[in-house]
Design an enzyme around this catalytic site. Structure first.
Site, PDB file in Angstrom:
ATOM      1  N   VAL A  22       0.810  -1.226   0.000  1.00 23.67           N
ATOM      2  CA  VAL A  22       0.000   0.000   0.000  1.00 23.67           C
ATOM      3  C   VAL A  22       0.843   1.277   0.000  1.00 23.67           C
ATOM      4  O   VAL A  22       0.302   2.376  -0.122  1.00 23.67           O
ATOM      5  CB  VAL A  22      -0.988   0.069   1.193  1.00 23.67           C
ATOM      6  CG1 VAL A  22      -2.082  -0.975   1.050  1.00 23.67           C
ATOM      7  CG2 VAL A  22      -0.284  -0.047   2.523  1.00 23.67           C
ATOM      8  N   GLY A  23       2.158   1.128   0.155  1.00 23.97           N
ATOM      9  CA  GLY A  23       3.026   2.311   0.129  1.00 23.97           C
ATOM     10  C   GLY A  23       3.726   2.615   1.448  1.00 23.97           C
ATOM     11  O   GLY A  23       4.192   3.742   1.650  1.00 23.97           O
ATOM     12  N   LYS A  24       3.838   1.638   2.333  1.00 21.85           N
ATOM     13  CA  LYS A  24       4.499   1.884   3.622  1.00 21.85           C
ATOM     14  C   LYS A  24       5.952   2.315   3.449  1.00 21.85           C
ATOM     15  O   LYS A  24       6.429   3.206   4.149  1.00 21.85           O
ATOM     16  CB  LYS A  24       4.470   0.616   4.504  1.00 21.85           C
ATOM     17  CG  LYS A  24       3.095   0.155   4.922  1.00 21.85           C
ATOM     18  CD  LYS A  24       3.162  -1.048   5.848  1.00 21.85           C
ATOM     19  CE  LYS A  24       3.825  -2.268   5.237  1.00 21.85           C
ATOM     20  NZ  LYS A  24       3.069  -2.858   4.117  1.00 21.85           N
ATOM     21  N   THR A  25       6.660   1.671   2.510  1.00 20.76           N
ATOM     22  CA  THR A  25       8.083   1.998   2.345  1.00 20.76           C
ATOM     23  C   THR A  25       8.244   3.442   1.867  1.00 20.76           C
ATOM     24  O   THR A  25       9.065   4.201   2.401  1.00 20.76           O
ATOM     25  CB  THR A  25       8.751   1.022   1.349  1.00 20.76           C
ATOM     26  OG1 THR A  25       8.594  -0.297   1.860  1.00 20.76           O
ATOM     27  CG2 THR A  25      10.224   1.323   1.170  1.00 20.76           C
ATOM     28  N   LYS A  46      13.399  -1.475   9.600  1.00 24.79           N
ATOM     29  CA  LYS A  46      12.478  -2.469   9.035  1.00 24.79           C
ATOM     30  C   LYS A  46      12.801  -3.756   9.786  1.00 24.79           C
ATOM     31  O   LYS A  46      13.708  -4.505   9.410  1.00 24.79           O
ATOM     32  CB  LYS A  46      12.729  -2.614   7.521  1.00 24.79           C
ATOM     33  CG  LYS A  46      11.920  -3.693   6.846  1.00 24.79           C
ATOM     34  CD  LYS A  46      10.532  -3.254   6.442  1.00 24.79           C
ATOM     35  CE  LYS A  46       9.729  -4.436   5.892  1.00 24.79           C
ATOM     36  NZ  LYS A  46       8.409  -4.040   5.373  1.00 24.79           N
ATOM     37  N   ASP A  60      13.162  -3.590   1.152  1.00 26.90           N
ATOM     38  CA  ASP A  60      12.674  -2.354   1.750  1.00 26.90           C
ATOM     39  C   ASP A  60      13.810  -1.586   2.422  1.00 26.90           C
ATOM     40  O   ASP A  60      13.874  -0.355   2.326  1.00 26.90           O
ATOM     41  CB  ASP A  60      11.563  -2.661   2.763  1.00 26.90           C
ATOM     42  CG  ASP A  60      10.242  -2.940   2.065  1.00 26.90           C
ATOM     43  OD1 ASP A  60      10.197  -2.854   0.818  1.00 26.90           O
ATOM     44  OD2 ASP A  60       9.259  -3.235   2.755  1.00 26.90           O
ATOM     45  N   GLU A 121       9.080   0.649   9.816  1.00 26.36           N
ATOM     46  CA  GLU A 121       8.131   0.123   8.821  1.00 26.36           C
ATOM     47  C   GLU A 121       7.725  -1.301   9.176  1.00 26.36           C
ATOM     48  O   GLU A 121       8.566  -2.185   9.344  1.00 26.36           O
ATOM     49  CB  GLU A 121       8.734   0.134   7.407  1.00 26.36           C
ATOM     50  CG  GLU A 121       7.675  -0.327   6.400  1.00 26.36           C
ATOM     51  CD  GLU A 121       8.167  -0.623   5.003  1.00 26.36           C
ATOM     52  OE1 GLU A 121       9.256  -0.157   4.608  1.00 26.36           O
ATOM     53  OE2 GLU A 121       7.431  -1.345   4.294  1.00 26.36           O
ATOM     54  N   GLY A 122       6.427  -1.519   9.253  1.00 22.69           N
ATOM     55  CA  GLY A 122       5.904  -2.848   9.548  1.00 22.69           C
ATOM     56  C   GLY A 122       6.008  -3.776   8.348  1.00 22.69           C
ATOM     57  O   GLY A 122       6.613  -3.450   7.318  1.00 22.69           O
ATOM     58  N   GLY A 124       3.439  -5.997   5.899  1.00 22.06           N
ATOM     59  CA  GLY A 124       2.026  -6.205   5.578  1.00 22.06           C
ATOM     60  C   GLY A 124       1.138  -5.284   6.401  1.00 22.06           C
ATOM     61  O   GLY A 124       1.386  -4.088   6.501  1.00 22.06           O
TER      62      GLY A 124
HETATM   63  N1  LIG Z   1       2.395   7.282  -4.542  1.00 19.57           N
HETATM   64  C1  LIG Z   1       2.888   6.322  -5.342  1.00 19.57           C
HETATM   65  N2  LIG Z   1       3.072   6.557  -6.657  1.00 19.57           N
HETATM   66  C2  LIG Z   1       3.546   5.584  -7.479  1.00 19.57           C
HETATM   67  N3  LIG Z   1       3.905   4.358  -7.073  1.00 19.57           N
HETATM   68  C3  LIG Z   1       3.742   4.074  -5.767  1.00 19.57           C
HETATM   69  C4  LIG Z   1       3.232   5.037  -4.838  1.00 19.57           C
HETATM   70  N4  LIG Z   1       3.200   4.454  -3.616  1.00 19.57           N
HETATM   71  C5  LIG Z   1       3.672   3.209  -3.770  1.00 19.57           C
HETATM   72  N5  LIG Z   1       4.007   2.970  -5.051  1.00 19.57           N
HETATM   73  C6  LIG Z   1       4.541   1.710  -5.598  1.00 19.57           C
HETATM   74  O1  LIG Z   1       3.671   0.657  -5.200  1.00 19.57           O
HETATM   75  C7  LIG Z   1       4.417  -0.468  -4.770  1.00 19.57           C
HETATM   76  C8  LIG Z   1       4.122  -0.750  -3.296  1.00 19.57           C
HETATM   77  O2  LIG Z   1       4.634   0.329  -2.501  1.00 19.57           O
HETATM   78  P1  LIG Z   1       5.529   0.039  -1.220  1.00 19.57           P
HETATM   79  O3  LIG Z   1       6.636  -0.901  -1.566  1.00 19.57           O
HETATM   80  O4  LIG Z   1       5.908   1.333  -0.606  1.00 19.57           O
HETATM   81  O5  LIG Z   1       4.432  -0.743  -0.350  1.00 19.57           O
HETATM   82  P2  LIG Z   1       4.605  -1.421   1.079  1.00 19.57           P
HETATM   83  O6  LIG Z   1       3.341  -1.189   1.803  1.00 19.57           O
HETATM   84  O7  LIG Z   1       5.857  -0.929   1.677  1.00 19.57           O
HETATM   85  O8  LIG Z   1       4.743  -2.962   0.700  1.00 19.57           O
HETATM   86  P3  LIG Z   1       5.353  -4.155   1.624  1.00 19.57           P
HETATM   87  O9  LIG Z   1       4.174  -4.720   2.357  1.00 19.57           O
HETATM   88  O10 LIG Z   1       5.926  -5.089   0.606  1.00 19.57           O
HETATM   89  O11 LIG Z   1       6.387  -3.564   2.540  1.00 19.57           O
HETATM   90  C9  LIG Z   1       5.875  -0.155  -5.023  1.00 19.57           C
HETATM   91  O12 LIG Z   1       6.229  -0.633  -6.295  1.00 19.57           O
HETATM   92  C10 LIG Z   1       5.905   1.345  -4.990  1.00 19.57           C
HETATM   93  O13 LIG Z   1       6.986   1.828  -5.726  1.00 19.57           O
HETATM   94 MG   LIG Z   2       7.512  -1.991   2.278  1.00 22.67          MG
END
Ligand SMILES: Nc1ncnc2c1ncn2[C@@H]1O[C@H](COP(=O)(O)OP(=O)(O)OP(=O)(O)O)[C@@H](O)[C@H]1O
Ligand SMILES: [Mg+2]
Length: 252
Positions: A22-25, A46, A60, A121-122, A124
């Site tokens: 969802v974009g946590k990283t 992390k 991450d 960062e958690g 999931g």
């Molecule tokens: N605002 C955004 N604009 C474009 N791409 C994005 C955006 N936010 C996230 N992404 C893309 O979506 C994907 C998931 O984002 P991210 O890796 O941050 O999720 P996460 O929640 O950290 O996942 P995980 O559970 O694997 O740690 C990645 O490929 C990231 O580059």
């Molecule tokens: Mg992540």
């Protein structure tokens, strides 16, 4: 659940999400970069990552370091990395490791020693098995730091966000707010739910939505860290995040 720890391990903020991907990283990196640009000595952590191996810039921890410019070894930022694309508890098991909350916390001690506060960062979402005995939410409760929820902006997010909020509230984790994120494939003009989602999440959760991060252009090398920082600053209200950490570093 493992034995409770008496006090905060380190001031900080736990970035959880309504789901994986969802974009946590991205949000963790942007918060750390924005606070560091203001002179706050924050690091990133992390605690457990799974699904990638270190060395190709895909984990991450590596992404957090490249997006923040923090000089640290990725193995210090993520002391436990498992290749299997499974929930941490199972990914660890497949590598012959039995994780415990106590070990995860003690593996973070070099970071605790180096920084004034950590953006954590958690993995999931909150009801993800981290160890045999703890969900991610139990781990947040043990760290005794507030949480911030990253949620997709599109259809389905009200359900996921309210469930996440109620789970965290049930175990007593304070939540400082929600950040909505336009993850890939989110096109505002083909999802009419987006316009109302933030308002409805505020109404049903009683929390503040701190903003909506727009979709960022992706370069072949990943995201440009300056674009991320500028976009984040323009879209997100950083004040509650800054305040939540400042209060803790002042011992409040
Ligand atoms: N605002 C955004 N604009 C474009 N791409 C994005 C955006 N936010 C996230 N992404 C893309 O979506 C994907 C998931 O984002 P991210 O890796 O941050 O999720 P996460 O929640 O950290 O996942 P995980 O559970 O694997 O740690 C990645 O490929 C990231 O580059
Ligand atoms: Mg992540």
């Amino acid at each position: 659940m493992s034995k409770a720890i008496d006090k905060t391990i380190i001031p900080g903020l736990f970035i959880t999400g309504t789901d994986t991907g969802v974009g946590k990283t991205i949000v963790t990196a942007a918060i750390a970069a924005a606070l560091r640009a203001e002179g706050m000595d924050v690091g990133v952590w992390k605690p457990v990552q799974s699904g990638e191996t270190m060395g190709r810039g895909m984990t991450d921890a590596e992404r957090l370091l490249s997006l923040t410019g923090i000089q640290e070894r990725p193995e210090v930022v993520a002391p436990f990395t498992f290749e299997a694309p499974l929930t941490p508890m199972l990914a660890a098991k497949q590598s012959g490791v039995t994780l415990t909350v106590r070990e995860i916390i003690s593996a973070g001690s070099p970071l605790v020693d180096h920084y004034q506060a950590l953006i954590v960062e958690g993995a999931g979402g909150v009801a993800v098995p981290l160890t045999e005995e703890a969900f991610v939410a139990d781990f947040i409760a043990e760290l005794r730091i507030p949480a911030l929820i990253v949620a997709r902006s599109g259809l389905g997010t009200i359900n996921h966000t309210i469930l996440t909020v109620s789970y965290l509230e049930r175990i007593g984790v304070p939540i400082i707010g929600v950040i909505m994120n336009d993850i890939e494939h989110t096109e505002s003009n083909d999802d009419p739910s987006i316009a109302m989602n933030a308002e409805l999440i505020e109404r049903y959760s009683g929390l503040k939505v701190l903003g909506r991060l727009p979709r960022l252009p992706r370069l072949h090398t990943g995201f440009n860290s300056e674009t991320l920082l500028e976009t984040f600053r323009a879209a997100i209200n950083l004040a509650p995040i800054r305040d939540a950490i400042t209060v803790q570093t002042m011992g409040g």
